[in-house]
Structure formats: C-alpha cells, structure tokens
Design a protein around this motif. Structure first.
Motif, PDB file in Angstrom:
ATOM      1  N   GLU A  54     -37.067  43.790   7.797  1.00 29.67           N
ATOM      2  CA  GLU A  54     -35.930  42.774   8.233  1.00 29.67           C
ATOM      3  C   GLU A  54     -35.290  43.510   9.415  1.00 29.67           C
ATOM      4  O   GLU A  54     -35.128  42.895  10.596  1.00 29.67           O
ATOM      5  N   ALA A  55     -35.275  45.094   9.548  1.00 30.80           N
ATOM      6  CA  ALA A  55     -34.721  45.801  10.664  1.00 30.80           C
ATOM      7  C   ALA A  55     -36.065  45.585  11.673  1.00 30.80           C
ATOM      8  O   ALA A  55     -35.390  45.416  13.009  1.00 30.80           O
ATOM      9  N   THR A  56     -37.174  45.447  11.231  1.00 34.56           N
ATOM     10  CA  THR A  56     -38.016  45.416  12.510  1.00 34.56           C
ATOM     11  C   THR A  56     -37.945  44.169  12.895  1.00 34.56           C
ATOM     12  O   THR A  56     -37.925  43.950  14.211  1.00 34.56           O
ATOM     13  N   ILE A  57     -37.780  43.083  12.249  1.00 31.23           N
ATOM     14  CA  ILE A  57     -37.721  41.680  12.698  1.00 31.23           C
ATOM     15  C   ILE A  57     -36.407  41.770  13.563  1.00 31.23           C
ATOM     16  O   ILE A  57     -36.417  41.224  14.626  1.00 31.23           O
ATOM     17  N   ASP A  58     -35.452  42.102  13.395  1.00 29.27           N
ATOM     18  CA  ASP A  58     -34.054  42.467  14.338  1.00 29.27           C
ATOM     19  C   ASP A  58     -34.501  43.279  15.622  1.00 29.27           C
ATOM     20  O   ASP A  58     -34.164  42.457  16.593  1.00 29.27           O
ATOM     21  N   MET A  59     -35.194  44.151  15.113  1.00 25.38           N
ATOM     22  CA  MET A  59     -35.662  44.934  16.641  1.00 25.38           C
ATOM     23  C   MET A  59     -36.529  44.116  17.609  1.00 25.38           C
ATOM     24  O   MET A  59     -36.422  44.091  18.724  1.00 25.38           O
ATOM     25  N   LEU A  60     -37.564  43.365  16.890  1.00 21.12           N
ATOM     26  CA  LEU A  60     -38.458  42.802  17.547  1.00 21.12           C
ATOM     27  C   LEU A  60     -37.651  41.550  18.340  1.00 21.12           C
ATOM     28  O   LEU A  60     -37.934  41.257  19.370  1.00 21.12           O
ATOM     29  N   SER A  61     -36.804  40.899  17.574  1.00 21.98           N
ATOM     30  CA  SER A  61     -36.123  39.828  17.997  1.00 21.98           C
ATOM     31  C   SER A  61     -35.076  40.240  19.467  1.00 21.98           C
ATOM     32  O   SER A  61     -35.371  39.381  20.386  1.00 21.98           O
ATOM     33  N   GLU A  62     -34.938  41.552  19.318  1.00 16.77           N
ATOM     34  CA  GLU A  62     -34.021  41.646  20.509  1.00 16.77           C
ATOM     35  C   GLU A  62     -35.211  42.083  21.545  1.00 16.77           C
ATOM     36  O   GLU A  62     -34.904  41.674  22.700  1.00 16.77           O
ATOM     37  N   THR A  63     -36.335  42.740  21.236  1.00 15.88           N
ATOM     38  CA  THR A  63     -37.156  43.247  22.132  1.00 15.88           C
ATOM     39  C   THR A  63     -37.834  42.021  22.714  1.00 15.88           C
ATOM     40  O   THR A  63     -38.038  41.842  23.955  1.00 15.88           O
ATOM     41  N   LEU A  64     -38.229  41.093  22.157  1.00 16.64           N
ATOM     42  CA  LEU A  64     -38.851  39.853  22.540  1.00 16.64           C
ATOM     43  C   LEU A  64     -38.130  38.930  23.428  1.00 16.64           C
ATOM     44  O   LEU A  64     -38.669  38.502  24.491  1.00 16.64           O
ATOM     45  N   ALA A  65     -36.756  39.053  23.060  1.00  9.37           N
ATOM     46  CA  ALA A  65     -36.000  38.166  23.712  1.00  9.37           C
ATOM     47  C   ALA A  65     -35.995  38.692  25.388  1.00  9.37           C
ATOM     48  O   ALA A  65     -35.858  37.764  26.327  1.00  9.37           O
ATOM     49  N   ASP A  66     -36.347  39.885  25.409  1.00  5.49           N
ATOM     50  CA  ASP A  66     -36.479  40.462  26.914  1.00  5.49           C
ATOM     51  C   ASP A  66     -37.886  40.374  27.367  1.00  5.49           C
ATOM     52  O   ASP A  66     -37.892  40.564  28.579  1.00  5.49           O
TER      53      ASP A  66
ATOM     54  N   VAL B 238     -39.936  33.616  12.754  1.00  9.02           N
ATOM     55  CA  VAL B 238     -39.403  35.056  12.260  1.00  9.02           C
ATOM     56  C   VAL B 238     -38.706  35.559  13.453  1.00  9.02           C
ATOM     57  O   VAL B 238     -37.524  35.915  13.212  1.00  9.02           O
ATOM     58  N   THR B 239     -39.279  35.766  14.668  1.00 19.09           N
ATOM     59  CA  THR B 239     -38.499  36.107  15.434  1.00 19.09           C
ATOM     60  C   THR B 239     -38.499  34.894  16.576  1.00 19.09           C
ATOM     61  O   THR B 239     -39.590  34.218  16.713  1.00 19.09           O
ATOM     62  N   PRO B 240     -37.568  34.478  17.054  1.00 23.77           N
ATOM     63  CA  PRO B 240     -37.163  33.232  18.077  1.00 23.77           C
ATOM     64  C   PRO B 240     -38.044  33.085  19.155  1.00 23.77           C
ATOM     65  O   PRO B 240     -38.224  33.959  20.077  1.00 23.77           O
ATOM     66  N   PRO B 241     -38.505  32.063  19.578  1.00 29.71           N
ATOM     67  CA  PRO B 241     -39.218  31.811  21.007  1.00 29.71           C
ATOM     68  C   PRO B 241     -37.822  31.778  21.884  1.00 29.71           C
ATOM     69  O   PRO B 241     -36.998  31.627  21.767  1.00 29.71           O
ATOM     70  N   ALA B 242     -38.416  31.395  23.202  1.00 28.41           N
ATOM     71  CA  ALA B 242     -37.267  31.581  24.329  1.00 28.41           C
ATOM     72  C   ALA B 242     -36.809  30.240  24.298  1.00 28.41           C
ATOM     73  O   ALA B 242     -37.176  29.362  23.384  1.00 28.41           O
ATOM     74  N   ASP B 243     -35.309  30.264  24.748  1.00 27.92           N
ATOM     75  CA  ASP B 243     -34.397  29.087  24.308  1.00 27.92           C
ATOM     76  C   ASP B 243     -34.732  27.835  24.799  1.00 27.92           C
ATOM     77  O   ASP B 243     -34.641  26.791  24.169  1.00 27.92           O
ATOM     78  N   TRP B 244     -35.362  28.005  26.106  1.00 25.72           N
ATOM     79  CA  TRP B 244     -35.974  26.767  26.590  1.00 25.72           C
ATOM     80  C   TRP B 244     -36.941  26.025  25.810  1.00 25.72           C
ATOM     81  O   TRP B 244     -37.159  24.756  25.877  1.00 25.72           O
ATOM     82  N   ALA B 245     -37.853  26.742  25.240  1.00 26.72           N
ATOM     83  CA  ALA B 245     -38.868  26.184  24.214  1.00 26.72           C
ATOM     84  C   ALA B 245     -38.746  25.546  22.943  1.00 26.72           C
ATOM     85  O   ALA B 245     -39.273  24.852  22.319  1.00 26.72           O
ATOM     86  N   ALA B 246     -37.711  26.389  22.506  1.00 28.43           N
ATOM     87  CA  ALA B 246     -37.538  26.423  21.153  1.00 28.43           C
ATOM     88  C   ALA B 246     -37.281  25.040  20.454  1.00 28.43           C
ATOM     89  O   ALA B 246     -37.887  24.646  19.443  1.00 28.43           O
ATOM     90  N   PRO B 247     -36.655  24.096  21.187  1.00 24.48           N
ATOM     91  CA  PRO B 247     -36.336  22.553  20.589  1.00 24.48           C
ATOM     92  C   PRO B 247     -37.645  22.001  20.273  1.00 24.48           C
ATOM     93  O   PRO B 247     -37.893  20.884  19.720  1.00 24.48           O
TER      94      PRO B 247
END
Lengths: 116, 681
Positions: B224-236, B255-264
């Motif tokens: 889960e920590a990894t996911i959190d870290m990845l989520s932060e990293t991948l957002a950038d 698991v980790t979210p896509p870019a906001d523009w594509a998420a929907p």
C-alpha cells in the motif's frame, strides 16, 4: 541538243590532221578557233582539216577557216581541206571560198597533195 | 512557346530538380518518421520499464523483509520447539530408565506442555498420531481434533505431519486456523505456521505454532505504501507530453490513477473493438511491451487515438500501462516532415528561378541572333557596315551561338560584297545595254527607212527588211540612184554577229557608197571595197556582198556577187530560179581579187529577191533549216505580189518555221520588181 562541235587532231608524221564533227556557227566558232590554236602550238609541216562529219558551217565558221588559212600561209605550210559534204561544198561554192582554199576530195588525196 | 528552346531547357531542369527533390523527400521521409516515432515510443517504453523496475525493486525489498521476519519467527519456533522437545525427551528417559512408565511420562509431558506459556502468539501443543490435541498452551484448544484441520496444501494435518517427518525428521506446516466465529483477537484466528517434532517414546507429535498473518499484513502495508508512493510519482510522470502511466490490478481496478484528463474515459469501451478499455489493455500485456497497442478514448467532444505499452507484474498482479496519444508520438515526425517540405519547396523555388535565369542566359543570345537576322532585310546593303553591334558582342562569347553569329556576320559581309559586285555588274550591263541601244538606233539610221522609196517612179517597186538577231547586226542593205536611170542596190552579210560585225557593216556600207561614186562597174566597185577591207584585217573579218545596178529603162542588171547567197529571180511568168553565178570570194578575204561583172535582165513584172543566209538558215526548235527549196517554193507562190507583199510573205513564212526558236542570225531581204511603165508626165 547533241554535241555541238567536237574537234580532234592527230599527227601523221609531221602532218597534222584535224577532224571536225558537228556544227560550226557563231556559238561554236570560238571553240573551233581555240581547238585549232592547240595545233599551232606545236607547228606542223602541213595541216589537213577533214570536214567529213561536219554538218553545218556558217559564215562565222568560214571566218575561222580564213584565219587558219592566213596563219598557215604566214607560217609557210600548206593547208588542205578534205571530205567536204555536199551541203558544205555548196556553202564554199556559194561564198566563193572554193577558189581560196585548197580542197581535196579525200584524206588520202589531201595527204598525197601535201607530201608532194 | 512550348517548342521554344528556352522552355524545353527550363522544363528539363524542372523535371530533373523535381525528380531529385521528390526522390530525396520520399526516401528520407519514412526513415525520418520511423526514427522520430521510434524515439517517442522508446520514451514511452522507457518510462514503462522504469516504473516496472521501481515496482519490482520495491516488491523485492518487501519480500526480503518478509523472509527475514519469517525466518526469525521460524528460528524462534524451532528454539521453543527444541525446549519442549528437550522436556519431552527428559520424560522419555524416565521411561527408558524405567523410573516411570510410559503413561506416566506422557502425563508429565502433557502437564508440562499445558503449563508452558510461550508468550505472544506462539502456541505449544502435543498431538496424538491421529491428530487428537492432548496438551495445548491455549486452554481452549485442549482436546481439539487436528485431523479435521487441513494445511494449505489441503492435506489432513496429522497426515501432513507424518509425511513430512518421515522425509525430513520434522515438519513445517502452514495452515489456516480461522474458526467459524471469526472473533478478532481470539486464539484461533488467521493463518498459522507450525513446527512439529516426533517424540516416538511418548507416541506424540509436539508442535509449536505462530501466526503469520501479521507478516502478510506487513507486506500488504508495504504494498500500500508502494502504491501511495507510485501514485505520487506517476502523477508527475508524463509520457511525451500528455501521456501518462497508471496501474491496474488483476481485477482491472485502478491501482494508481491515470491522468485526470483521461480518467473519465478509461472505463469505457474502445469504439473500434467494443471491448472495455481496461480489458483491452490487460490483454495487451500478453504481447509484451515491445509492440504498441492502439485504442481510442471516446471523449465527449472528440475521440482520442492512443497507443499503450503494457507490462504485467505477476507477483502483484499489476498491469502497468504507459499510454500516450498517437498524435503526440507522430507530432515531431510530422512537424519535421512539414518543415522539410517547406525547406524543399523554398529550395525548389529558388532552383527553378535559377533554372529559368539559366535558360534565359542560354537562349537569350539565340533570340538576339534571331532578331538580328530578322532585321537584316531592312539594312542598306549598298554601303559597307562597320560594326555589327549586337552581333559582335555575341561573337566575343566564343560559344556555339558565337560561332553562329560569326557565320551570320561573315554571311552578311559576303552578301554586301556580292551585292556590290552584282550592282556594279548590273550597272555595267545597263551601260552596255544602253550603248547597244544607241548603237542600234545609229545602225538602223544607216539603213533606208522610207517605203515605198520611190513612189513617183512607177518602174521601181522596191522593199527591204533587216531583222538583227541581237541589238546590232552584221547585215546591211542599201539602194540609191546613181543617176536618173541607174539604181544601185546592195545586200551584205558580215561574217559572225554582234558589235564587231556591226562596225564592219558600217564600214562596208560606207565603202560601197564611196566606191559607187568612183566606179560605174559593180565588179570594180566590189574590188575597191575588197581592197579596202582586206588590207589590215587581222581578225579576218569578211562580208558576203551583192552589188547590183538596174537600168530602169531596160531592166538590165549589172551585178557583182562576192559570196552572197544566190538571189532568186521570180519571173512574171514561169518558174522561179536561183541566180547562181558569183563574182568571187567575200570581200575582205583576199587582197587583189578581181571580181567578175555579171548581168541578168528583168522582164517587166519580174522580181529579184536578194537575201542573206539568215533567211535560208533560220532554224526551228528541232534545229531544221528553213532551206533554199522552201524559199523557192514560197517565192513561186508569192509571184504576182508587190515587193512589199513579197517581203512580208517571206518573213511570215520564216517566222512560222522558226516558231519559238531564237533567231540565230540577222535576217535581211531586199525585193526589187521592175515595171516597164513610163513615168507619169
């Protein structure tokens, strides 16, 4: 028109024999005179002009013969004409040239005459 | 225009340049595109493999941590196990030493085990071979039957223990010890890890177990920590430009979210295949990350074509997706190609301009040459032209055109010269012509012109005609009275034609006139003429001459014929005849000739025709002479005509014979008809 005039000459020893064929008129007489001039370039002992195949002769032709005759006389050798066709003979008769030229009936006779 | 050399040259250069440009563009375009697209896709794949590596490293850390914890626990279990086994063996020695019976020793061991408090979540217990729990550190589990419990491999616990001990001398068994009530914190909760040893003397298995849920929970927390870290990293992280990386799990949940523009749009279906996009991406992982998977994000306004590289991280069941809009991948390539095209267009434009100038330079001289040649006719060729201006400049170029210009200049100069020569010749000819015309007038002036000449004298009917073949001729005729009764008439023909003959003719006529004043006999007159002409006559000119003197009272004619054609006597009655006798050779031939004097007599109405050979020797086109016979026959038919009619009749007939043939000789006729009429008083 066929060949207007042809003049050939040969030598029988020291005697020049000129054979004339065709027509001698105002147009061809200068050539006739010129051809005979080549005979005089190498002076013969005697000159015989054979007119057997002469078809026509105008007064211009007679004038050339007269020039030749005067030259032959001046250079001191005999000139004999021979084988005059009847038409040519008539021209000579009419114009009185018969009396001026030495005319033989055949070439042999002409040769005999100049050699005598 | 199209056939002009300039256009052809230009068109040729256009074709060459365009072909070269197109060939280069086409051949480099695909390579360039591939190279640039390759770079972009590599970037996308690199991001993917970096993320993958990061995940895998993190996971490996977690695993090794887990292993460390597990092995710690294991050694703890083995330690406790060793202690309990040592106790059991001590009791066993009691049996072997015979101090106590087996039952007694077993009871001791069980008591011992019941009393052990291993602490924490560790439990110690003794189990019969059939799985009956006889002793347990947890009171609540005493008497429990382990034969119904299965290990994680699905074996019955006692069987599993027996099997593993038979193999290794001891057994590690993992089993899920969750009971039905599922109360958190009670003894039977979660998965346990147990170590078993056999105590054969007591006929017991002694086990030590510890729960391992917490270890797994530790890993989960790490993940889960990894996911959190990845989520932060991948957002950038952005792939290319607006591309992004996200992770799906096995259940295709984010698991980790896509870019906001594509998420929907990511949970929708791919319009082309109808497959939900997550499924499509998961399936793409099968292909590995080397090939791009294409799909389309169905947007509210416009759909976006995407490319994705997907890799599956099996330990975590993650699909790591690196995806980017196709347009962005192609954009640099397209931009470069567009730029290259523009550069090519500009270069081509400049090249074509140069080609046009080149064509102009090459063909310009030709055009100037053409213009010069066109203006040539306007020039005045009568005057030499010094400089040729434009032409001279072209010659100095020393090119092929220069050579042509030189030729043209040469031609022009030659033309000028020739025109000059021609002009001089023409002028000379005109001068001669005009002099000849004057000479003809003079010559014609020498001849009697008035016919009938003696209109008052009925005894004489005389007509004559002279037609020169050229401007001036060598024929002559004349007539005049010597006294009241004697008429002199003469016809002559100078040998040859033209100006020399004309001069000779004039002399002859004058000589006859002069001789006729000195002599009475025509033969003597002839002799005088002959002497005069034959002296100093280097050109051997001569003249056939007829001189006759008619006594108009008697019809007697005394005459001398120096080589002239025989005259024709046309009697008033009877046949025509030639007057053949001649007096001698033509005048001028021989000095000292004595001419005979001849005579003939005309009867009243008789005609004597004297003519030159121009009549009888007139040629037709077929080179046939008119002839004496035809003249005689014509004369016969003309009998009875007056002199004028006779002359005209003969001339007409001769012209008819000649037709279109050129008159070759002077043609002269003199007709004299004598009548015995008395002159009018």
């Amino acid at each position: 028109m066929a060949e207007q005039l042809s003049v050939t000459h040969e030598r029988e020893g020291p005697i020049a024999v000129v054979h004339v064929r065709g027509r001698i008129d105002s147009a061809t007489s200068p050539e006739f005179e010129g051809q005979l001039g080549t005979v005089f370039a190498n002076p013969p002992d005697a000159l015989i002009i054979d007119l057997a195949e002469l078809d026509y002769m105008s007064s211009a032709g007679l004038r050339v013969l007269l020039i030749i005759a005067k030259r032959a006389k001046a250079e001191g050798y005999p000139l004999v004409l021979c084988n005059l066709a009847p038409g040519i003979r008539e021209v000579f008769d009419i114009s009185g040239f018969t009396a001026i030229f030495d005319i033989a009936s055949t070439r042999a006779e002409a040769l005999a005459r100049v050699r005598s | 225009m199209l056939r002009s050399l300039r256009f052809q040259l230009f068109a040729g250069l256009v074709v060459i340049l365009t072909t070269a440009a197109l060939t280069i563009t086409v051949s480099t375009r695909d390579q360039m595109r591939d190279a640039l697209i390759g770079a972009e896709t590599r970037a996308a794949r690199n991001v993917l493999s970096q993320i993958e590596m990061q995940v895998s490293n993190r996971y490996r850390e977690l695993l090794s941590e887990k292993l460390r914890i597990v092995s710690e626990r294991r050694s703890a279990l083995e330690h406790i196990g060793a202690v309990t086994v040592a106790a059991a063996e001590a009791h066993e020695t009691l049996v072997t030493d015979g101090i106590a019976g087996q039952e007694e020793a077993r009871a001791l061991t069980l008591d011992f085990l019941d009393g052990v408090a291993p602490g924490g979540s560790v439990q110690t217990f003794a189990m019969t071979r059939s799985g009956q729990v006889l002793a347990h550190s947890d009171d609540r589990q005493r008497g429990r039957d382990f034969s119904t419990q299965t290990d994680i491999k699905g074996r019955s616990l006692p069987a599993a223990v027996e099997e593993d001990i038979a193999l290794d001398g001891h057994a590690y068994i993992l089993f899920d010890d969750s009971d039905a009530d599922d109360t958190e914190g009670d003894a039977r909760d979660g998965r346990r890890f147990a170590h078993f040893r056999d105590v054969p003397a007591l006929d017991l298995y002694i086990g030590v177990s510890d729960r391992i849920d917490d270890v797994e929970r530790y890993v989960e927390t790490g993940v889960e920590a990894t996911i959190d870290m990845l989520s932060e990293t991948l957002a950038d992280v952005s792939v290319v430009d607006t591309g992004f990386v996200f992770i799906l799990n096995d259940a295709l949940e984010i698991v980790t979210p896509p870019a906001d523009w594509a998420a929907p749009m990511l949970n929708r279906q791919d319009p082309a295949s109808g497959i939900p996009i997550p499924e499509l991406l998961a399936a793409a992982a099968q292909d590995g990350d080397a090939t791009a998977t294409r799909y389309t994000l169905p947007g509210p306004e416009a759909s976006i074509d995407m490319e994705a590289y997907v890799s599956y991280f099996r330990p975590l069941g993650w699909y790591i997706v690196s995806t980017v809009p196709t347009a962005e991948i192609n954009r640099p390539a397209n931009a470069l190609i567009r730029q290259q095209s523009v550069i090519f267009a500009i270069v081509l434009g400049i090249a074509l301009l140069l080609a046009w100038l080149f064509a102009l330079t090459l063909t310009g001289p030709l055009q100037r040459l053409t213009q010069y040649a066109r203006r040539l006719p306007e020039q005045d060729f009568l005057h030499p032209s010094g400089a040729h201006g434009a032409l001279d400049r072209l010659v100095r170029t020393h090119s092929e055109v220069g050579a042509l210009a030189q030729t043209l200049r040469f031609m022009e100069d030659e033309l000028r010269d020739k025109i000059g020569v021609l002009l001089d010749a023409t002028r000379e000819k005109e001068r001669i012509e005009s002099e000849l015309n004057i000479a003809r007038d003079i010559q014609q002036g020498l001849l009697p012109k008035i016919f009938p000449p003696f209109p008052d004298n009925p005894r004489i009917d005389l007509h004559a005609s002279l037609t020169p073949a050229q401007h001036v001729g060598g024929d002559l005729f004349d007539f005049y009275f010597l006294d009241d009764h004697r008429l002199l008439f003469t016809v002559g023909d100078v040998a040859d034609k033209g100006v020399p003959s004309a001069l000779f003719m004039a002399i002859t006529k004058t000589l006859v006139k002069s001789a006729s004043g000195q002599e009475t006999d025509p033969a003597l007159m002839m002799r005088r003429v002959n002497e005069a002409l034959s002296t100093d006559n280097p050109r051997a000119m001569f003249v056939t001459l007829f001189v006759g003197i008619l006594d108009i009272r008697t019809g007697w004619i005394e005459y001398a014929n120096a080589g002239q054609n025989p005259p024709i006597l046309v009697p008033a009655s009877g046949d025509v005849s030639l007057v053949r006798p001649i007096s001698g050779p033509p005048a001028g031939v021989l000095e000292g000739v004595a001419y005979d004097c001849l005579n003939l007599r005309l009867m009243p109405g008789d005609t004597l025709m004297v003519y030159t050979d121009g009549v009888t020797e007139a040629m037709n086109a077929a080179n046939e002479e008119y002839g004496t016979d035809r003249l005689l026959a014509l004369s016969q038919s003309l009998r009875g005509h007056g002199a004028s009619g006779f002359v005209d009749g003969v001339l007409d007939d001769v012209r008819q014979h000649s037709g279109s043939a050129l008159q070759s000789d002077d043609l002269t006729l003199l007709c004299l008809r004598w009548h015995n009429f008395s002159p009018k008083k």
